[in-house]
Design an enzyme around this catalytic site. Structure first.
Site, PDB file in Angstrom:
ATOM      1  N   GLY A   1       0.817  -1.216   0.000  1.00 56.18           N
ATOM      2  CA  GLY A   1       0.000   0.000   0.000  1.00 56.18           C
ATOM      3  C   GLY A   1       0.846   1.259   0.000  1.00 56.18           C
ATOM      4  N   SER A   2       0.628   2.151  -0.942  1.00 58.23           N
ATOM      5  CA  SER A   2       1.551   3.272  -1.066  1.00 58.23           C
ATOM      6  C   SER A   2       1.015   4.307  -2.042  1.00 58.23           C
ATOM      7  CB  SER A   2       2.908   2.756  -1.561  1.00 58.23           C
ATOM      8  OG  SER A   2       2.724   1.957  -2.711  1.00 58.23           O
ATOM      9  N   CYS A   3       1.884   5.260  -2.395  1.00 60.64           N
ATOM     10  CA  CYS A   3       1.554   6.285  -3.374  1.00 60.64           C
ATOM     11  C   CYS A   3       2.756   6.497  -4.282  1.00 60.64           C
ATOM     12  CB  CYS A   3       1.195   7.594  -2.661  1.00 60.64           C
ATOM     13  SG  CYS A   3       0.798   8.962  -3.774  1.00 60.64           S
TER      14      CYS A   3
END
Length: 230
Positions: free
Chosen positions: A196-198
């Site tokens: 999960g990240s950007c």
């Protein structure tokens, strides 16, 4: 020396093309070992829990092939996910001027391998320590742990992009496989962010942007923009 460098690079590229990212192997080995130990000690019902961990690890670290079909001046998405924002900013780290920032949020079920938006030379790599705020928060890009990769187009030195790998609340490790001076093909894998990240990509101001907030994109396939050259 050149021959050795080519051999090392070819080996690295081969690993980047594995169907499961090599960085998953320690976790897979641990999960499989626990599954077998618990299975022979307590039986299948209890072993099912670590077995689910193995399945999730295989799914999360999947590394599918992507077909890049676009023009040289096109910019493809560096990640799978949903567009969080498209905004004009000033980028003084690599582009050194007005820019358009496209932010992509990756949930835990997205492919987390990052890909080069353009074909070109890696001219800038910089790791910045930071916090682990939820990646969908607007201020996370300024406060969270992140890694910068600047790429200059092989066709036009004026065309360049900055890709930023940003951790999130669950994501706690950024992986970057490239160094300054390496040449990447468009859509080539260069790293990943775990859990999960950007991912952000900065284009020079004036570039044509083809995506909008809320749109789903696929790394290495979705054209998010195009350089504007007079």
């Amino acid at each position: 020396m050149k021959a050795n460098y080519r051999e090392e690079r070819n080996r690295a590229l081969d690993k980047r093309k594995w169907i499961i990212v090599p960085d998953a192997m320690p976790m897979l080995a641990l999960g499989i070992a626990l599954t077998l130990i618990i299975y022979f000690w307590l039986g299948f019902p209890w072993a099912f829990i670590p077995f689910l961990f193995v399945i999730f690890t295989l799914y999360f670290f999947r590394n599918p092939e992507r077909c890049v079909e676009c023009k040289a001046e096109d910019v493809v998405s560096p990640a799978d996910g949903v567009i969080l924002a498209v905004e004009e900013v000033r980028e003084d780290r690599f582009l050194n001027g007005p820019a358009v920032k496209v932010s992509i949020f990756l949930n835990i079920f997205n492919v987390h391998v990052n890909r080069s938006p353009i074909a070109g030379k890696v001219a800038y790599v910089f790791y910045q320590a930071g916090k682990f705020l939820p990646a969908f928060k607007g201020h996370a890009s300024h406060l969270n742990e992140r890694n910068y990769v600047g790429i200059v187009s092989e066709n036009n030195p004026r065309n360049r992009v900055l890709v930023v790998q940003i951790t999130g609340f669950i994501a706690r490790r950024i992986v970057c496989w490239v160094k300054e001076g390496e040449v990447l093909q468009q859509g080539e894998r260069f790293g990943l962010i775990k859990f999960g990240s950007c991912t952000e990509v900065y284009l020079p101001k004036g570039s044509h942007i083809f995506v909008q907030k809320g749109q789903k994109v696929r790394g290495g396939e979705t054209i998010i923009g195009r350089f504007y050259n007079e």
